[in-house]
Design an enzyme around this catalytic site. Structure first.
Site, mmCIF file in Angstrom:
data_model
loop_
_atom_site.group_PDB
_atom_site.id
_atom_site.type_symbol
_atom_site.label_atom_id
_atom_site.label_comp_id
_atom_site.label_asym_id
_atom_site.label_seq_id
_atom_site.Cartn_x
_atom_site.Cartn_y
_atom_site.Cartn_z
ATOM 1 C CD GLU A 52 -2.491 -0.804 2.898
ATOM 2 O OE1 GLU A 52 -2.231 0.229 3.559
ATOM 3 O OE2 GLU A 52 -3.265 -1.666 3.283
ATOM 4 C CG ASP A 63 -2.953 8.778 8.326
ATOM 5 O OD1 ASP A 63 -3.118 7.555 8.430
ATOM 6 O OD2 ASP A 63 -2.908 9.373 7.240
#
Lengths: 280, 421
Positions: A52, A63
């Site tokens: 990824e 995040d």
């Protein structure tokens, strides 16, 4: 494009070997564009089955601090979406199926959208360019299938994987909706929270995988929080894929300024995790 | 307050099929669905609506006055009415929104609220509502802003809130929103996110509008009662757009009423240092909604600039994007200098020191009044939303005008519109 592999091949191979697949994440452009290519190639060599590649974005709401810090440095280093596609091309050339993980706006705005034009053809252009770079598809953490009509159409046209997320808070109806729209694998977020390595993995993951499996034949990857081989083994016991992000990023951050040492540590971590998915 | 307009969102939160929606992590979808149902049920429950109105009336001091500014009116040749939201408890329209959302939080049985804040106004309002309703409160504020607005940090702390400085990104409002969302992903089972403006994912744009639309409902009724007619135009400043949508909503279906939003033009749109999102941004997705966004060619958010921290945001509420795209409302930039001139003008002419945010609306609204006065004569009426008071902005005013030194009174130096004082 011929030779492009979807992620299902990698999951099938792992399944045939009686193990889970190891899915590794790094943001493109950290520490540099070329440095991220080197790092991702090390991860492929050392045992990641699927890659990824994070597309750094200015407002990454999912995040945690580790990935934010690396992505912010990549942005400050001037990374552009076209550079991300260059990283995809280089990594996909190794033969490892390569996905892009991205927040939605950079895709919708790919190539610059014209002012006050409601047709967002950036999505279509991105799908085309991702496919021709050899990319396998997209993971979309802030795009759910009920908002993804345009992406689903573009992905289908260009034969790309669509990896959507399920969460412990997802209702059975939403899990069914999500798996029905997914292709490649389904991404199960193991904890309620942002990305980041954790010392213990979540007890929410097992039940979520079970609920997800009831709706689909697709492989299920579990992510958020895995940082070592033992945790990987624990998850590999019930999931088809173990997704690792922050721990890889942390390893590079810990060796800032010394890429060779960072790559060596990255190789060691990958080997530990690859061992973990094989001993479940 | 539950009446609808033809500019409302559909059930998925899209305005005009394009704007708004919900671009959010799956982990938050259940919470947003729960909130949507709770909000809709609450708005349909007369008991909830009554308690909300009672709290606004008895605690926040609404309905706010609709004040005829006679000296300003004489200057521009039209009737200028100021909606005095600056007189509300805590000094701005924002108290309406937080009281509504906090009351809903209690109804949903949650015990903790989080909020983001730029200059600190929404943070202070949230801390106030949390104290009033006995809720735990955490406020995320960009580290740059906590240093610029230490007084508001102290106010929040005194009210019992925890203030968390956010160092990531540009360390300003948008990053505070990101951090609040990260908190919410992990705490959603017991925590409500008191969103500070009519932006974000569905249902926030519509829910915040419902809690702020009292501004326009009151102004419309007051105008009819005091002058026997609807105004010819209404004006508000637009950052995220909560005070503006609060004023606009009651008038959206009154086709005769011109609707004007004034965006922060910063140093001037041509300089690139501004926050005029609708005027100069592109369609995109930010913080969960499709709207106009200040962004570069790759869709990365561009930092906004405005002298007014409350308007300094690179996105805008999606209903404003819809109103702009349909032409129902007009959005025009007002520069820092124009806003500061209007701030001085109102202070000297009416004895009211407005927030710099509101001074943007004042500058633009007076331009509209001048034009309408010429077109229709002195009975032409413009309602301008004075969304907040200027006490919080005195530091900026001292710097801008060179105030504060008693020996050298700046009396004659303030640049006043029209050249008369």
């Amino acid at each position: 494009m011929s030779g492009r592999t979807g992620v299902s091949t990698a999951f099938e191979k792992a399944r045939a070997e009686g193990r889970a697949a190891l899915v590794g994440y790094l943001p493109a452009g950290y520490p540099t564009v070329d440095g991220s290519i080197e790092a991702l190639k090390v991860m492929v060599e050392a045992g990641c089955d699927v890659i990824e590649i994070g597309l750094p974005y200015s407002d990454p709401v999912m995040d945690g601090p580790t990935i934010q810090a690396a992505a912010q440095q990549a942005l400050e280093g001037g990374i552009r979406t076209k550079d991300v596609l260059r990283v995809v091309e280089a990594v996909a050339a190794t033969g490892a199926p390569t996905l892009v993980m991205t927040y939605w706006n950079p895709i919708e705005h790919y190539g610059g959208a014209s002012r006050r034009i409601d047709g967002h053809s950036g999505v279509e252009r991105f799908a085309r360019d991702l496919a021709s770079a050899g990319g396998a598809g997209l993971i979309t953490p802030d795009l759910t299938p009920d908002s993804a009509g345009e992406w689903i159409a573009a992905a289908d046209e260009h034969d790309l994987d669509k990896v959507f997320l399920v969460a412990p808070s997802s209702t059975p109806e939403r899990i069914a909706l999500t798996t029905a729209a997914s292709r490649g694998f389904v991404y199960a977020t193991a904890v309620m929270g942002v990305t980041g390595a954790r010392t213990t993995t979540s007890d929410l993951a097992g039940p979520l995988v079970e609920r997800t499996r009831a709706t689909t034949e697709l492989p299920i990857g579990v992510g958020l929080g895995v940082s070592n081989g033992d945790q990987a083994a624990e998850i590999a016991a019930y999931a088809d894929g173990v997704i690792v992000g922050s721990a890889f990023v942390r390893t590079l951050l810990d060796h800032e300024g010394d890429l060779d040492a960072g790559l060596a540590a990255l190789r060691a971590l990958t080997e530990d995790l690859a061992g973990g998915v094989r001993r479940a | 307050m539950t009446t609808t307009t033809k500019y409302d969102a559909d059930e998925l939160g899209y305005f005009g099929d394009t704007w708004g929606g919900r671009f959010m992590p799956e982990a938050l979808v259940a919470a947003l669905d729960e909130l949507t149902v709770a909000w809709q049920e609450a708005m349909a429950d007369p008991e909830f609506v009554d308690s909300f109105e009672a709290i606004c009336r008895e605690y926040a001091g609404t309905p706010s006055l609709l004040y005829h500014a006679e000296r300003l009116s004489a200057q521009v040749g039209a009737r200028v009415l100021l909606k005095r939201e600056d007189l509300n408890h805590t000094g701005a329209h924002k108290i309406r929104n937080v009281l509504g959302q906090a009351l809903l939080t209690k109804r949903m049985g949650k015990t903790r609220v989080i909020a983001e804040t730029g200059a600190g106004q929404h943070g202070v309002a949230s801390a106030t509502a949390a104290a009033y309703f006995d809720l735990d409160c955490t406020v995320y504020m960009g580290a740059v802003d906590t240093r610029r607005q230490a007084l508001n940090v102290a106010r929040m702390q005194l009210l019992g809130a925890k203030v968390v400085p956010v160092e990531s990104g540009s360390a300003t409002l948008k990053d505070a929103i990101n951090e609040a969302l990260r908190d919410w992903v992990a705490s959603v089972d017991h925590t409500a996110y008191l969103f500070g403006t009519a932006a974000g994912p569905h249902p926030f744009p519509s829910m915040v509008r419902d809690f702020t639309r009292g501004i326009g409902d009151e102004a419309r009724a007051q105008c009819l009662e005091q002058y026997g007619a609807l105004p010819d135009a209404i004006a508000a400043c637009v950052g995220g757009g909560s005070n503006a949508i609060g004023l606009f909503t009651a008038f959206l279906d009154d086709e005769s009423v011109e609707i004007h939003g004034f965006e922060p033009g910063g140093d001037g749109v041509e300089t690139g240092r501004h926050a005029a999102t609708i005027h100069a941004g592109d369609a995109g997705v930010l913080h969960g909604a499709r709207t106009y966004v200040l962004q570069d060619e790759d869709g990365q958010t561009i930092e906004s600039h405005s002298i007014s921290a409350g308007l300094d945001y690179p996105g805008v509420g999606p209903q404003h994007a819809h109103l702009a795209a349909t032409g129902r409302a007009t959005y025009t930039p007002v520069t820092d200098a124009e806003a500061m001139e209007a701030l001085a003008l109102l202070s000297r002419t009416e004895g009211i020191i407005p927030a710099i945010e509101s001074a943007h609306a004042l500058h633009g609204g007076l331009e509209v009044a001048r034009r309408l006065g010429q077109e229709k004569g002195p009975d032409a009426t413009v309602v301008i939303n004075l969304s907040g008071r200027g006490d919080k902005d005195m530091g900026t005013a001292i710097e801008w005008f060179g105030l504060g030194d008693a020996e050298e009174g700046p009396e004659a130096d303030l640049p006043i519109e029209g050249g008369e004082q």
